[in-house]
Each structure stands twice: as C-alpha cells, then as structure tokens.
Design an enzyme around this catalytic site. Structure first.
Site, short mmCIF file in Angstrom:
data_model
loop_
_atom_site.label_atom_id
_atom_site.label_comp_id
_atom_site.label_asym_id
_atom_site.label_seq_id
_atom_site.Cartn_x
_atom_site.Cartn_y
_atom_site.Cartn_z
N HIS A 1 -32.85 -3.09 132.35
CA HIS A 1 -33.79 -3.23 133.47
C HIS A 1 -33.11 -3.65 134.75
O HIS A 1 -33.76 -3.81 135.78
CB HIS A 1 -34.90 -4.21 133.11
CG HIS A 1 -34.55 -5.65 133.24
ND1 HIS A 1 -33.39 -6.21 132.73
CD2 HIS A 1 -35.21 -6.69 133.83
CE1 HIS A 1 -33.36 -7.50 132.99
NE2 HIS A 1 -34.45 -7.82 133.66
N MET B 1 -29.10 -8.05 144.61
CA MET B 1 -29.21 -8.05 146.06
C MET B 1 -27.89 -7.55 146.68
O MET B 1 -26.83 -8.11 146.43
CB MET B 1 -29.50 -9.48 146.52
CG MET B 1 -29.74 -9.66 147.99
SD MET B 1 -30.14 -11.42 148.32
CE MET B 1 -30.48 -11.36 150.07
N HIS C 1 -37.39 -10.91 142.65
CA HIS C 1 -38.33 -9.92 143.15
C HIS C 1 -37.93 -9.52 144.57
O HIS C 1 -37.50 -10.37 145.36
CB HIS C 1 -39.76 -10.44 143.11
CG HIS C 1 -40.27 -10.63 141.72
ND1 HIS C 1 -41.50 -11.18 141.44
CD2 HIS C 1 -39.72 -10.34 140.51
CE1 HIS C 1 -41.68 -11.22 140.13
NE2 HIS C 1 -40.61 -10.72 139.55
N HIS D 1 -40.87 -3.42 132.82
CA HIS D 1 -39.74 -3.78 131.97
C HIS D 1 -39.97 -5.10 131.21
O HIS D 1 -39.06 -5.61 130.57
CB HIS D 1 -38.41 -3.80 132.74
CG HIS D 1 -38.37 -4.65 133.97
ND1 HIS D 1 -37.88 -4.18 135.18
CD2 HIS D 1 -38.73 -5.94 134.20
CE1 HIS D 1 -37.95 -5.14 136.08
NE2 HIS D 1 -38.45 -6.22 135.50
#
Length: 389
Positions: free
Chosen positions: A317, A296, A153, A261
């Site tokens: 996704h 990232m 996240h 997703h």
C-alpha cells in the site's frame, strides 16, 4: 517471495524483527487459511503487522483490519499537462486546496457541504439498514465527510511519465471509523477474556462467525469502508474543482481509481471461502487497477494487478515506515526536509519532519519487490503536496 515459517510467506527484502514476530504470531492462529502474506512495505502495527494480508476461516480479527477502517487512495487523471503548470507559482493552488479541504486530526467542515449532502443521505440510509448509530461513535461524522486528517494522509497534484496532470490523495474513515474499530476491538478482547482464550497478543482478539458480535462488526465495518470511499470521493471533487479554477478550465476526467488498503471482504483462496483482511495492502487481481503511494516527496505509482495467488491477489500500500515518528523527529532537521522537497510546492513546517522520505522505506525497493504482484502503468512525481498537521 520467500516462505519464512508455517503459513507465512513474505515479499519483503528487509523486514523489522518486531513486524516479523507479529506476523509469525498471527500465522499461528488456528483459523488462518491458507497463509499470511507479508507485503514488501511491512512494518509493526497494533497486534497485526501493517503490510500484511490475513485470510481467516469463520473468524475475523478486528485489529487486523486496522483502526482507520477503509483507509485508501484515490487518483484522477486530468486533461492537463505540465505545460499548463509551467511558469506559474503553485502556491495559490496549494492554498486553495487547503481552504477547500479541512486538514489535520479532529477537524471538520463547519457544516455539511452541499456537495456532500447526497453522500451523507446515502450513509444515513445505510447506517439505518446496518443497525448502526454513527452518532454514538462520532457526533461530527457528517461534518467530517470531506476532510483529510493528518499523519501520512495527503493530497497531491502530480505529473506522470507523459507529463499529464493527476490529482492524488490518501485518507480514510476519519473519527467515526476509528471509534467503530476501537469499539469492536474491545468487544473482541472482552469475549476472549470471558471465554478464557489464550492469545499470543491481546490485540489478536477475534470474533467468531455466526455470533451476534461478528455480524454486528461486519455490518459496521462495511458501513465504515463505504464512508471512507465516499470521503475520498468528496475530497477529490473539491480538489479537481480547485485545480480547474486555478487553470481556468473545468477538469475533464480521463480516469479515476479509488481503492482501500485497510479492509476486509469475503474471497476464495486455497479452495475455501475465507475472510481476507488487508491491513496496509491493496487487492491486486489480474488487471485490477490500484494505487501505491511513495512517501512525501517521492514517486507514487498507478498499477495493475497480476493476480498472484500466493499473495492472495494483493500488493503493498506504500513505502512503509522505517523509523517511528519520534525517531524521525530526533534524527532529521527542517533543512533536510526542505532538501527532500526541492522543486515541490508544500507548506514549509516542522510539523512534517516525521513524514520526511528518509523515515520511510525506499519506494523503489518496495516496487522492485512487487514485480510479481503488480505491473506499473504510471509513475507520478509530485508538483504540489498538501498535508495536515
């Protein structure tokens, strides 16, 4: 696209053998119709493969939705451009976002924020209508609305190919969604044991449409999916508030996209009304906007669906993991992470070693494999990256 087995098609150039075996087992279930679709970012998951689209007739597999019900992305295009950021240290912006949005696993706001109060009130009313007591699953569900979580996240401030500034983030239904999912996965397992149903994997335990257990799951699932969507909305409002304060002007939104997703909904495919569970996949009907993040430090994409029928109108996704978190921590160093994040403002920490781009599939390969699933509208490059430990 390749047909790789009975009722199984794949868009993945490379796929982990474990993920492929999981998908084969899922596709063998008698209520799958018309077929399971593997996305380019497919990798092993709990029971069902992450990066799979599973249509089921009169049944749902709770683990095929995933334990972060409603996890997804939101992006906002602002009026700002790269010139507005140039020459400024972006560290104060990153820190302001980190203060505005609680990060990491298990965290919560100290109290329900004023901005979140209308959303919490709506969720309370919807829970009552669904016969759900969220408090049984998480006593801090209200305070967690507007929090990020950890793992993959993230919150980002990015620039597109026209040097326009976007805010972009990834999160889901937090602790309450996880506990709702775990509860119904266990209910399904218990029913399989009671009815002596033989399964290739106990995490493919399913609920049969028309039963009280199925109906309860659908009601609770829909609530958790909406919680996840509102959680992203709440965080995004805080992020663009901090961006506006940093640049000295309120944000004017030119576009906002919010998509799940990890979710289930009823759709028609192969001439039949079925339940479509997307576990690590976005809906991509013709012209439908969507978001596909990289890992990232890499590019992310704002896309438009092409409505590919064989994919069940779906698309990947994200990049999809290539290495487990443990393997990534063993293999990579903090210096390698710093090199991968060159030019991006982020919190320099060993906590993010397992999120290094090399632990994920090549997002460019994933997008190339998705050429008949989506059309790329914008390519985003990160300027600021925010993550929880």
């Amino acid at each position: 696209m390749e047909v790789i087995g009975p009722r199984l098609v794949s868009w993945a150039t490379t796929v982990d053998p474990q993920a492929l075996e999981q998908a084969r087992r899922t596709a063998q279930l008698p209520f799958v119709h018309p077929h399971v679709a593997l996305m380019p970012d497919a990798h092993p998951g709990l029971g069902a493969t992450v990066g799979s689209v599973i249509p089921t007739d009169h049944a749902i597999i709770p683990a095929a939705v995933g334990v972060d019900i409603g996890c997804g992305m939101i992006a906002v295009l602002t009026q700002f451009r790269s010139d507005d950021l140039r020459g400024r240290s972006l560290t104060p912006l990153r820190r302001a976002i980190e203060r505005a949005v609680p990060l990491s696993a298990g965290v919560a706001n100290r109290r329900v924020a004023a901005t979140a109060e209308p959303r919490v009130a709506l969720l309370e009313a919807e829970a009552d209508a669904a016969g759900l007591d969220p408090q049984q699953h998480s006593d801090r569900w209200r305070e967690q609305l507007g929090t990020l979580g950890s793992g993959n996240h993230f919150i980002e401030v990015s620039l597109d190919e026209q040097d326009r500034v976007w805010a972009f983030l990834h999160s889901g239904s937090r602790g309450v969604g996880n506990h709702i999912a775990q509860h119904h996965i266990e209910v399904a397992r218990r029913l399989m044991r009671r009815d002596r149903v033989a399964l290739p994997d106990r995490d493919l335990a399913y609920l049969v449409e028309g039963t009280d257990e199925f109906d309860a799951y659908i009601r609770h699932l829909r609530w958790a999916q909406h919680y996840a969507l509102l959680n992203r909305e709440e965080m995004m409002d805080r992020v663009i508030g901090q961006l506006g304060s940093f640049l000295g002007r309120d944000v004017r939104e030119a576009a906002r996209v919010n998509c799940h997703h990890n979710f289930t909904q009823r759709e028609t495919h192969g001439g039949r009304s079925v339940w479509v569970s997307r576990k690590g996949a976005i809906e991509a009907r013709e012209g439908q906007p969507g978001l596909i993040p990289g890992s990232m430090g890499t590019a992310s994409y704002v896309v438009e669906g092409l409505g590919n029928a064989m994919s069940l109108c779906s698309a990947p996704h994200g990049a999809g993991r290539r290495l487990s978190r443990t393997a990534a921590r063993r293999q990579f160093s903090r210096d390698q992470l710093r090199q991968a994040m060159t030019g991006i403002e982020y919190r320099d920490s060993d906590a993010f070693l397992d999120e290094i781009p090399a632990a994920y599939k090549d997002i460019d390969r994933v997008m190339a494999d998705s050429a008949d699933l989506v059309r790329v509208r914008h390519t985003l490059r990160q300027a600021v990256n925010v993550k929880g430990d």
